[in-house]
Design a protein around this motif. Structure first.
Motif, PDB file in Angstrom:
ATOM      1  N   GLY A 145       9.857  -7.425  -6.858  1.00 25.11           N
ATOM      2  CA  GLY A 145       9.319  -6.334  -6.235  1.00 25.11           C
ATOM      3  C   GLY A 145       8.203  -6.261  -5.093  1.00 25.11           C
ATOM      4  O   GLY A 145       8.296  -5.555  -4.020  1.00 25.11           O
ATOM      5  N   ALA A 146       7.370  -7.335  -5.290  1.00 29.69           N
ATOM      6  CA  ALA A 146       6.458  -7.879  -3.901  1.00 29.69           C
ATOM      7  C   ALA A 146       7.646  -8.199  -2.932  1.00 29.69           C
ATOM      8  O   ALA A 146       7.262  -8.071  -1.579  1.00 29.69           O
ATOM      9  CB  ALA A 146       5.731  -8.946  -4.390  1.00 29.69           C
ATOM     10  N   ALA A 147       8.574  -9.135  -3.229  1.00 24.80           N
ATOM     11  CA  ALA A 147       9.465  -9.620  -1.995  1.00 24.80           C
ATOM     12  C   ALA A 147      10.336  -8.424  -1.322  1.00 24.80           C
ATOM     13  O   ALA A 147      10.422  -8.504  -0.043  1.00 24.80           O
ATOM     14  CB  ALA A 147      10.484 -10.395  -2.648  1.00 24.80           C
ATOM     15  N   LEU A 148      10.556  -7.379  -1.939  1.00 26.85           N
ATOM     16  CA  LEU A 148      11.178  -6.261  -1.283  1.00 26.85           C
ATOM     17  C   LEU A 148      10.145  -5.111  -0.940  1.00 26.85           C
ATOM     18  O   LEU A 148      10.450  -4.007  -0.390  1.00 26.85           O
ATOM     19  CB  LEU A 148      11.968  -5.623  -2.309  1.00 26.85           C
ATOM     20  CG  LEU A 148      13.159  -6.806  -2.697  1.00 26.85           C
ATOM     21  CD1 LEU A 148      14.319  -5.658  -3.559  1.00 26.85           C
ATOM     22  CD2 LEU A 148      14.146  -6.921  -1.359  1.00 26.85           C
ATOM     23  N   GLY A 149       8.865  -5.518  -1.202  1.00 28.08           N
ATOM     24  CA  GLY A 149       7.973  -4.246  -1.058  1.00 28.08           C
ATOM     25  C   GLY A 149       8.159  -2.932  -2.018  1.00 28.08           C
ATOM     26  O   GLY A 149       7.788  -1.771  -1.456  1.00 28.08           O
ATOM     27  N   ASP A 150       8.923  -3.149  -3.028  1.00 26.99           N
ATOM     28  CA  ASP A 150       9.331  -2.031  -3.997  1.00 26.99           C
ATOM     29  C   ASP A 150       8.115  -1.726  -4.841  1.00 26.99           C
ATOM     30  O   ASP A 150       7.918  -2.300  -5.929  1.00 26.99           O
ATOM     31  CB  ASP A 150      10.409  -2.269  -4.414  1.00 26.99           C
ATOM     32  CG  ASP A 150      11.207  -1.232  -5.447  1.00 26.99           C
ATOM     33  OD1 ASP A 150      10.251  -0.318  -5.987  1.00 26.99           O
ATOM     34  OD2 ASP A 150      12.395  -1.048  -5.437  1.00 26.99           O
ATOM     35  N   ARG A 151       7.192  -0.684  -4.566  1.00 27.63           N
ATOM     36  CA  ARG A 151       6.109  -0.387  -5.449  1.00 27.63           C
ATOM     37  C   ARG A 151       6.374  -0.259  -6.838  1.00 27.63           C
ATOM     38  O   ARG A 151       5.777  -0.340  -7.764  1.00 27.63           O
ATOM     39  CB  ARG A 151       5.280   0.617  -4.308  1.00 27.63           C
ATOM     40  CG  ARG A 151       4.755   0.026  -3.346  1.00 27.63           C
ATOM     41  CD  ARG A 151       3.777   1.026  -2.653  1.00 27.63           C
ATOM     42  NE  ARG A 151       2.975   0.628  -1.421  1.00 27.63           N
ATOM     43  CZ  ARG A 151       2.124   1.337  -0.840  1.00 27.63           C
ATOM     44  NH1 ARG A 151       1.834   2.584  -1.415  1.00 27.63           N
ATOM     45  NH2 ARG A 151       1.722   0.830   0.391  1.00 27.63           N
ATOM     46  N   THR A 152       7.671   0.635  -6.785  1.00 29.44           N
ATOM     47  CA  THR A 152       8.275   1.235  -8.137  1.00 29.44           C
ATOM     48  C   THR A 152       8.244  -0.059  -9.047  1.00 29.44           C
ATOM     49  O   THR A 152       7.738   0.061 -10.206  1.00 29.44           O
ATOM     50  CB  THR A 152       9.316   2.180  -8.005  1.00 29.44           C
ATOM     51  OG1 THR A 152       8.979   3.152  -7.218  1.00 29.44           O
ATOM     52  CG2 THR A 152       9.590   2.546  -9.444  1.00 29.44           C
ATOM     53  N   LEU A 153       9.045  -0.784  -8.519  1.00 25.56           N
ATOM     54  CA  LEU A 153       9.463  -1.887  -9.474  1.00 25.56           C
ATOM     55  C   LEU A 153       8.203  -3.085  -9.587  1.00 25.56           C
ATOM     56  O   LEU A 153       7.776  -3.461 -10.715  1.00 25.56           O
ATOM     57  CB  LEU A 153      10.494  -2.877  -8.813  1.00 25.56           C
ATOM     58  CG  LEU A 153      10.903  -4.253  -9.498  1.00 25.56           C
ATOM     59  CD1 LEU A 153      11.477  -3.913 -10.841  1.00 25.56           C
ATOM     60  CD2 LEU A 153      11.955  -5.034  -8.679  1.00 25.56           C
ATOM     61  N   LEU A 154       7.356  -3.090  -8.525  1.00 24.19           N
ATOM     62  CA  LEU A 154       6.029  -3.982  -8.568  1.00 24.19           C
ATOM     63  C   LEU A 154       5.311  -3.481  -9.922  1.00 24.19           C
ATOM     64  O   LEU A 154       4.779  -3.987 -10.527  1.00 24.19           O
ATOM     65  CB  LEU A 154       5.538  -3.622  -7.516  1.00 24.19           C
ATOM     66  CG  LEU A 154       4.041  -4.797  -7.394  1.00 24.19           C
ATOM     67  CD1 LEU A 154       4.408  -6.345  -7.123  1.00 24.19           C
ATOM     68  CD2 LEU A 154       3.485  -4.492  -5.715  1.00 24.19           C
ATOM     69  N   TYR A 155       4.779  -2.105  -9.661  1.00 26.63           N
ATOM     70  CA  TYR A 155       3.847  -1.334 -10.501  1.00 26.63           C
ATOM     71  C   TYR A 155       4.339  -1.417 -12.040  1.00 26.63           C
ATOM     72  O   TYR A 155       3.843  -1.445 -12.995  1.00 26.63           O
ATOM     73  CB  TYR A 155       3.338  -0.187 -10.205  1.00 26.63           C
ATOM     74  CG  TYR A 155       2.656  -0.248  -8.771  1.00 26.63           C
ATOM     75  CD1 TYR A 155       1.873  -1.399  -8.572  1.00 26.63           C
ATOM     76  CD2 TYR A 155       2.694   0.953  -8.017  1.00 26.63           C
ATOM     77  CE1 TYR A 155       1.012  -1.190  -7.576  1.00 26.63           C
ATOM     78  CE2 TYR A 155       2.103   0.991  -6.758  1.00 26.63           C
ATOM     79  CZ  TYR A 155       1.206  -0.247  -6.432  1.00 26.63           C
ATOM     80  OH  TYR A 155       0.510  -0.251  -5.421  1.00 26.63           O
ATOM     81  N   GLY A 156       5.774  -1.136 -12.113  1.00 27.69           N
ATOM     82  CA  GLY A 156       6.366  -0.906 -13.254  1.00 27.69           C
ATOM     83  C   GLY A 156       6.635  -2.271 -14.069  1.00 27.69           C
ATOM     84  O   GLY A 156       6.346  -2.269 -15.385  1.00 27.69           O
ATOM     85  N   SER A 157       6.718  -3.358 -13.330  1.00 25.34           N
ATOM     86  CA  SER A 157       6.509  -4.654 -13.916  1.00 25.34           C
ATOM     87  C   SER A 157       5.498  -5.046 -14.384  1.00 25.34           C
ATOM     88  O   SER A 157       5.340  -5.643 -15.833  1.00 25.34           O
ATOM     89  CB  SER A 157       7.108  -5.718 -13.042  1.00 25.34           C
ATOM     90  OG  SER A 157       8.420  -5.355 -12.610  1.00 25.34           O
ATOM     91  N   THR A 158       4.272  -4.815 -13.651  1.00 21.73           N
ATOM     92  CA  THR A 158       2.920  -5.085 -14.002  1.00 21.73           C
ATOM     93  C   THR A 158       2.651  -4.168 -15.523  1.00 21.73           C
ATOM     94  O   THR A 158       2.115  -4.855 -16.330  1.00 21.73           O
ATOM     95  CB  THR A 158       1.978  -4.579 -12.916  1.00 21.73           C
ATOM     96  OG1 THR A 158       2.251  -5.244 -11.898  1.00 21.73           O
ATOM     97  CG2 THR A 158       0.376  -4.899 -13.198  1.00 21.73           C
ATOM     98  N   ARG A 159       2.959  -2.904 -15.576  1.00 22.41           N
ATOM     99  CA  ARG A 159       2.787  -2.219 -16.782  1.00 22.41           C
ATOM    100  C   ARG A 159       3.670  -2.982 -17.884  1.00 22.41           C
ATOM    101  O   ARG A 159       3.158  -3.220 -18.885  1.00 22.41           O
ATOM    102  CB  ARG A 159       3.184  -0.863 -16.645  1.00 22.41           C
ATOM    103  CG  ARG A 159       2.916   0.003 -17.480  1.00 22.41           C
ATOM    104  CD  ARG A 159       3.375   1.488 -17.498  1.00 22.41           C
ATOM    105  NE  ARG A 159       4.672   1.468 -17.432  1.00 22.41           N
ATOM    106  CZ  ARG A 159       5.490   2.013 -16.341  1.00 22.41           C
ATOM    107  NH1 ARG A 159       4.807   1.861 -15.175  1.00 22.41           N
ATOM    108  NH2 ARG A 159       6.955   1.966 -16.375  1.00 22.41           N
ATOM    109  N   THR A 160       4.731  -3.326 -17.569  1.00 21.18           N
ATOM    110  CA  THR A 160       5.605  -3.851 -18.986  1.00 21.18           C
ATOM    111  C   THR A 160       4.890  -5.166 -19.136  1.00 21.18           C
ATOM    112  O   THR A 160       4.778  -5.198 -20.389  1.00 21.18           O
ATOM    113  CB  THR A 160       7.094  -4.443 -18.232  1.00 21.18           C
ATOM    114  OG1 THR A 160       7.505  -2.958 -17.784  1.00 21.18           O
ATOM    115  CG2 THR A 160       7.746  -4.716 -19.409  1.00 21.18           C
TER     116      THR A 160
END
Length: 335
Positions: A159-174
């Motif tokens: 998510g960080a590599a793509l700048g995808d905040r949805t994936l970034l924050y979702g992965s953090t929550r998971t």
């Protein structure tokens, strides 16, 4: 080799799409007329190294269109066999890499917080806690294999590599929910069974050394590289090498038995492994040139990568300092 199926409306954009396909120098392509007179289906047999460029060009061609879809289908084999001239690329040294869309699909599935993820975390924690407490190597290894915590770590890095905040924050929550559930389950288990502090498997999770960081970084590089190459089967071995869940289960067992110092050491080992995996995955995704399609999105992604790299390096430096302090304290107490 892959097959790209492009289902689109028969408009002026169709000719632009065909030109983009020809420019990608595919192995073969053909157009299939459909029952709907205003729609067409294009099947493209792609070379491995030209797939991402064609996908990006097709997105550019079709971004103003409606009612289109691109499907990517892996091809296991074809008959008759492709000749060397047909199967070789213009750049024979080009590295094999999965398409960005393929990697995203695989990683996002592993980073999803759902009922199956929670059940796997709970079950793997039970196996790990019992294995650690009974000094069972087989039980600990089994817990490493079924634990799903590597998925959200890779999701965070991707998510960080793509700048995808949805994936970034979702992965953090998971990841946070998974670790919290593992701690909760292991603490509850410590109240149900007597914790054996003589177990070598359990006590070893409170031993934090710098070689453990090197192991986690190597495992993180292997995990990210296997995902970038579309070789997800390698992740089973990476899960065993990364050893994320056993330290988490050990933290809960030590907390439940009142061993605060041992719990702190196990928590430090867990944090060190997570930070090392994130750092390694970020570096590999960056070196493999995995980035967004649009220029502006690339700038955001670059900032996200370097920000998280800086945070990872800072956290690893803090962990290293704590390891050195703990080692010095242990040596002074022995002396």
């Amino acid at each position: 080799m892959r097959r790209l199926d492009i289902h689109l409306r028969d408009t002026d954009t169709f000719d632009t799409v065909i030109r983009a396909i020809r420019a990608a120098d595919p192995i073969d392509y053909y157009v299939i007329p459909l029952e709907q007179r205003d729609r067409k289906l294009i099947n493209v047999f792609l070379r491995d190294e030209s797939g991402q460029a064609l996908m990006d060009n097709l997105y550019t061609c079709l971004e103003d269109e409606t009612e289109w879809r691109i499907s990517l289908i892996p091809i296991e084999a074809t008959a008759p066999k492709l000749t060397e001239a047909q199967s070789s690329s213009q750049n024979p040294k080009q590295r094999t890499q999965a398409l960005r869309e393929e990697i995203f699909n695989d990683i996002s599935l592993g980073a999803t917080l759902d009922r199956d993820f929670l059940i796997l975390v709970a079950l793997s924690t039970i196996v790990a806690a019992i294995g650690l407490n009974s000094d069972s190597v087989a039980g600990v290894i089994g817990a490493m294999v079924i634990a799903p915590l590597l998925g959200p770590i890779l999701g965070f890095a991707f998510g960080a590599a793509l700048g995808d905040r949805t994936l970034l924050y979702g992965s953090t929550r998971t990841l946070v929910v998974g670790i919290a559930l593992a701690l909760l389950c292991s603490v509850l288990i410590s109240f149900m069974i007597p914790v054996d502090l003589q177990s070598r498997e359990l006590i070893s999770r409170a031993e934090v050394r710098l070689d453990g960081m090197a192991l986690a970084i190597a495992a993180g590089c292997a995990a990210a590289l296997s995902m970038a190459r579309g070789q997800g089967a390698v992740l089973v071995g990476v899960m065993v090498a990364a050893a994320l869940l056993p330290p988490g289960a050990a933290v809960g067992l030590f907390l439940g038995s009142g061993e605060w110092e041992l719990a702190l050491r196990a928590a430090l080992l867990l944090a060190l492994n997570v930070a090392s995996l994130v750092f390694a995955a970020l570096v590999v995704f960056r070196l493999r040139k995995i980035r967004p399609r649009q220029w502006l999105e690339r700038q955001d992604a670059t900032r996200a990568v370097f920000l998280n790299l800086g945070l990872s390096v800072g956290f690893l430096t803090l962990c290293i300092a704590l390891i050195i302090i703990l080692d010095l304290g242990a040596r002074i107490s022995i002396g």
